[in-house]
Structure formats: C-alpha cells, structure tokens
Design a protein around this motif. Sequence first.
Motif, PDB file in Angstrom:
ATOM      1  N   ASN A  50     -24.216 -13.033 -17.486  1.00  0.00           N
ATOM      2  CA  ASN A  50     -25.944 -12.565 -18.283  1.00  0.00           C
ATOM      3  C   ASN A  50     -25.384 -11.886 -18.804  1.00  0.00           C
ATOM      4  OD1 ASN A  50     -24.491 -15.549 -16.872  1.00  0.00           O
ATOM      5  ND2 ASN A  50     -26.677 -15.559 -15.680  1.00  0.00           N
ATOM      6  N   THR A  51     -27.173 -11.602 -19.639  1.00  0.00           N
ATOM      7  CA  THR A  51     -28.175 -10.392 -20.216  1.00  0.00           C
ATOM      8  C   THR A  51     -28.751 -10.887 -19.368  1.00  0.00           C
ATOM      9  OG1 THR A  51     -26.450 -11.704 -22.178  1.00  0.00           O
ATOM     10  CG2 THR A  51     -28.677 -10.165 -22.192  1.00  0.00           C
ATOM     11  N   ILE A  52     -29.558  -9.997 -18.841  1.00  0.00           N
ATOM     12  CA  ILE A  52     -30.756  -9.442 -18.542  1.00  0.00           C
ATOM     13  C   ILE A  52     -31.660  -9.103 -18.924  1.00  0.00           C
ATOM     14  CG2 ILE A  52     -31.421  -8.037 -16.398  1.00  0.00           C
ATOM     15  CD1 ILE A  52     -28.717  -7.299 -15.566  1.00  0.00           C
ATOM     16  N   SER A  53     -32.868 -10.368 -19.012  1.00  0.00           N
ATOM     17  CA  SER A  53     -33.494 -10.013 -19.923  1.00  0.00           C
ATOM     18  C   SER A  53     -34.492  -9.053 -19.166  1.00  0.00           C
ATOM     19  CB  SER A  53     -34.121 -11.370 -20.099  1.00  0.00           C
ATOM     20  OG  SER A  53     -33.766 -11.982 -20.618  1.00  0.00           O
ATOM     21  N   TYR A  54     -33.832  -7.341 -19.526  1.00  0.00           N
ATOM     22  CA  TYR A  54     -34.338  -6.653 -18.734  1.00  0.00           C
ATOM     23  C   TYR A  54     -36.159  -6.079 -18.429  1.00  0.00           C
ATOM     24  CZ  TYR A  54     -36.783  -1.788 -17.197  1.00  0.00           C
ATOM     25  OH  TYR A  54     -37.296  -1.061 -16.944  1.00  0.00           O
ATOM     26  N   PRO A  55     -36.520  -6.680 -18.839  1.00  0.00           N
ATOM     27  CA  PRO A  55     -38.184  -5.994 -18.738  1.00  0.00           C
ATOM     28  C   PRO A  55     -38.683  -6.843 -17.583  1.00  0.00           C
ATOM     29  CG  PRO A  55     -38.156  -5.395 -21.051  1.00  0.00           C
ATOM     30  CD  PRO A  55     -36.931  -6.505 -20.439  1.00  0.00           C
TER      31      PRO A  55
ATOM     32  N   GLN B 293     -37.023  -9.516 -16.046  1.00  0.00           N
ATOM     33  CA  GLN B 293     -35.627  -9.200 -15.167  1.00  0.00           C
ATOM     34  C   GLN B 293     -35.317  -7.895 -14.574  1.00  0.00           C
ATOM     35  OE1 GLN B 293     -32.342 -11.981 -16.499  1.00  0.00           O
ATOM     36  NE2 GLN B 293     -33.168 -13.792 -15.808  1.00  0.00           N
ATOM     37  N   ARG B 294     -34.700  -7.253 -13.216  1.00  0.00           N
ATOM     38  CA  ARG B 294     -34.626  -6.605 -12.938  1.00  0.00           C
ATOM     39  C   ARG B 294     -33.103  -6.870 -11.989  1.00  0.00           C
ATOM     40  NH1 ARG B 294     -38.100  -2.658 -13.954  1.00  0.00           N
ATOM     41  NH2 ARG B 294     -39.526  -3.178 -15.086  1.00  0.00           N
ATOM     42  N   ARG B 295     -32.097  -5.820 -12.602  1.00  0.00           N
ATOM     43  CA  ARG B 295     -31.228  -6.130 -11.363  1.00  0.00           C
ATOM     44  C   ARG B 295     -31.255  -5.089 -10.558  1.00  0.00           C
ATOM     45  NH1 ARG B 295     -25.384  -3.948 -13.556  1.00  0.00           N
ATOM     46  NH2 ARG B 295     -23.798  -5.609 -11.974  1.00  0.00           N
ATOM     47  N   PRO B 296     -31.169  -5.846  -9.301  1.00  0.00           N
ATOM     48  CA  PRO B 296     -30.806  -4.643  -8.078  1.00  0.00           C
ATOM     49  C   PRO B 296     -30.928  -3.834  -7.788  1.00  0.00           C
ATOM     50  CG  PRO B 296     -29.577  -6.331  -7.078  1.00  0.00           C
ATOM     51  CD  PRO B 296     -30.391  -6.931  -8.697  1.00  0.00           C
ATOM     52  N   TYR B 297     -30.964  -2.230  -8.176  1.00  0.00           N
ATOM     53  CA  TYR B 297     -30.375  -1.275  -7.389  1.00  0.00           C
ATOM     54  C   TYR B 297     -29.422  -1.064  -6.606  1.00  0.00           C
ATOM     55  CZ  TYR B 297     -32.592   0.913 -12.182  1.00  0.00           C
ATOM     56  OH  TYR B 297     -33.156   1.014 -13.034  1.00  0.00           O
TER      57      TYR B 297
ATOM     58  N   HIS C 265     -35.997   4.408 -11.197  1.00  0.00           N
ATOM     59  CA  HIS C 265     -35.544   5.043 -12.235  1.00  0.00           C
ATOM     60  C   HIS C 265     -36.388   5.772 -12.946  1.00  0.00           C
ATOM     61  CE1 HIS C 265     -35.661   1.343 -14.815  1.00  0.00           C
ATOM     62  NE2 HIS C 265     -36.462   2.311 -15.309  1.00  0.00           N
TER      63      HIS C 265
END
Lengths: 222, 195
Positions: free
Chosen positions: A73-78, A80-84, A171
């Motif tokens: 899946n593409t993460i729509s970054y701003p 959606q955030r992927r857990p670090y 980050h």
Amino acid sequence: MTQQASDYQGLGPQKVRGVVVRRPNRTAGVQAYIPELSKGLGITMKHFFKNTKEYMLGQRPDPVLESTTDGVNTISYPEQRRPYPERFRGMHRLTHRDDGSPRCVACLCCSTACPAQCIHIEPAEYPEGDERRGYERYPATFVIDELRCVFCGFCVEACPCDAIRMDTGIHAAPYDSREQFIYEKDLLMSFCGREGDQVTENARHEPGESTHPGVDRERHGH
Amino acid sequence: MGEVKATTQTTLEVGEGAGGFATTQVTALTHWAQKYSLFMYPFVTACCGMEFMSVTSPRYDLSRFGAEAPRFSPRQSDLLWVVGTISQRQAPVLKRIYEQMAPPKWVIAFGTCASCGGFYDNYTTVAGIDKIVPCDVYIPGCPPRPEAVLDGLLLLMDKIQSGSKDPAIVKPRTDPVTSQSHGLIKLRRGRDSMV
C-alpha cells in the motif's frame, strides 16, 4: 535431444558438466516472421478480450481495486503515518530530574563519543552552598546540531546518567537554513519520550540522600 | 538617479492598481504549477541513494507530489537532488550541473553528508553543498527516513508557493520546535495502525 556435455567433444580439457540444449528448428514459418508475430499477438489479444469481458461482467475481481486493499500500500504520508520500530533512534531529548532540572551532569561523555561532533556542552559549577557542588556540574549550554548528527546512538550509550535519549519517535525535521538545526538545551528538554514521559524510571541519587554513593572532602558523613 | 526611482514608483503603482489582482493570481498559479511538476535530477553519489529509491518506490510514492519524473539531463530538470557525499573532486561537476539547469531551479541536500559533510571531517569531503551551490532545503538524517524526505519536499513546495527564497520564513509542516504532537506514540503492527 540432449546429451551430457562431458561426453561431448570439443569442450577443452576441463569438461564442464551440463546439458546441451539444441537450438530450435528454424522452419520456413518461423523464418517468415509475420505468422509467428501474429500468433503471439493473437494470444495477447485473446487474454485481453477474455479479461475485459470478465471484468465487465464482474466474474473476477479487479486487480487495480484489489491492490488498494491488500499487498503493498502507498502510505499517504502527511495524513497516514507508519509506526516506527520501538528502537527507532529519532530526535534527541534531555531527561529531567524530579525537580525539573536536566539529569545531565556535563561530563562530556556524549560529545566525546559523538563521531560527527555535533554536541557542544559548556559545563558550569553549581553555586557555592549548593548540595550538588563538588559532586557534579551542570550544562550551562547544551547544543545539538541535528543536521550534523548521524543518529548512531553513541551518545545515548555513552551517557552514564541516562540523561540523553533518542526515544522521542520524531524524525529530524528538514529546514531551509543551517541555523534552524541548532537545538538548544531548553528545546531538547521540552521533548517527551514515546509515552510522554520526561522523567526516566532509573533512580537518581541526589547528593545528601542516604543512597547517594559519592563522598568528597567536605561531606563524607551523611 | 532620481528619475529612475520615479519610474520604479510608477510601475509599482500600476502594479498595485487594476492589474495587481490579476498579476498576483497569475504568479500564484505559476507557483502552484511549478510546485506540482518538479522534474528531478538525482545526483546520487552514496548510500543515501537507497533511501532515495525507497521514497520513489510505491510505498512512499514520490509521484503523489508530482515530483517523480527523473530527467537525466540537467537542462530539462527543475529540482536537483544532491544525494550523498560530495568529494572535492566532484564539486566542480556538481557546480557545472547546477549551472546547466534552466531556471527556475531548486536544490535539495539529501542527508547529512550533502547538507554539511556529516562526520566526514576531512580534506576530501565538501562540508556541505551550500559551499558550492545555493541550497533550498536540507534534509537531516543518515540516511533520512522517507517520511523526513517527504517532509523536505513538502517544505520545498511550500517555499515555491510562497515565492520567497529567503531562509527561515517558511517552516516545515510538522516542526518539532513548535509542536511535538506528531510523535508516533502507539506502536502497533498491522494495517489499521497506519491511519
């Protein structure tokens, strides 16, 4: 028709084991090119029409729609955030004591261990009469250049007081000039850990408490 | 001298008058078009290139921002990604590539090495590409997270929209100096944790 290559003559002194595959027969139909081309394109077009018909009739799931629900899946970054990961080394923070002062005792271990030399500390003595004077110092300035930092975590490992940590889960942010990357002590102390904590669970033994291990010339009887 | 000043004044008055609104709107439209069609020239020299590939790959799709088209000629590109360590021998090449780009052009320093040299405190490494070419956005990290790269690209897009090349006017959208609320507090595996 295949035969063992080691049996085959003309391979040289080192007989390599392998299988000889004969070239396909070039018949007149293959050499004419056009019939084979149309045969291949015919297979392509057959699948094209078959798939189109099945998608139109809804007889099989649409791979495009399916890819939005499963797989990569593409993460729509701003948004959606992927857990670090739990041990992700992010922005530094300076932990607090119970009274809100930094745990750092300005021993310069972190700035010595830093391979990028991005930490600058100016140690200062506590004023006369302070309980901690003679035992430890405090950082008058504690500056980290987040642009120079390579996030290796050596400073966290070097710290004997659990005063500097990289568990903020943030980050480092990009800026458009170098001056904005200079993070001062107050800012570093305002960061929280992942759980929103600023005081670490490691006990700290203040001078004057019975658990404090240190002695000096003036005070050794507590 | 005085006459020249007067002329400038007149132009300004005209600009603020009837044509002002239209001119502003056209400029905003131009900036909007520019920020969503950044053709990139990846100047990849070191390990940061791996993370750059990760940003351009489907997971963190760079093309969502219209910045995915690589042009391997500097004359056709708008955005120079300097990805990796720049040595002294490469510095003239980088400068030449920057000069070959047609304006409007922007430069992103990707990673610690390109931004300030990082821990390469030696005689072979350029201590930051801004010693050679003007740099618009610095992305820290060794290498940066793809999220940080996207933050940097968004910052550059905001800068283009503002039309200002001055530093420190446009701030990143998630600035830890002002708000630290974007820390990833919950750590869970699985798909629903991404939302």
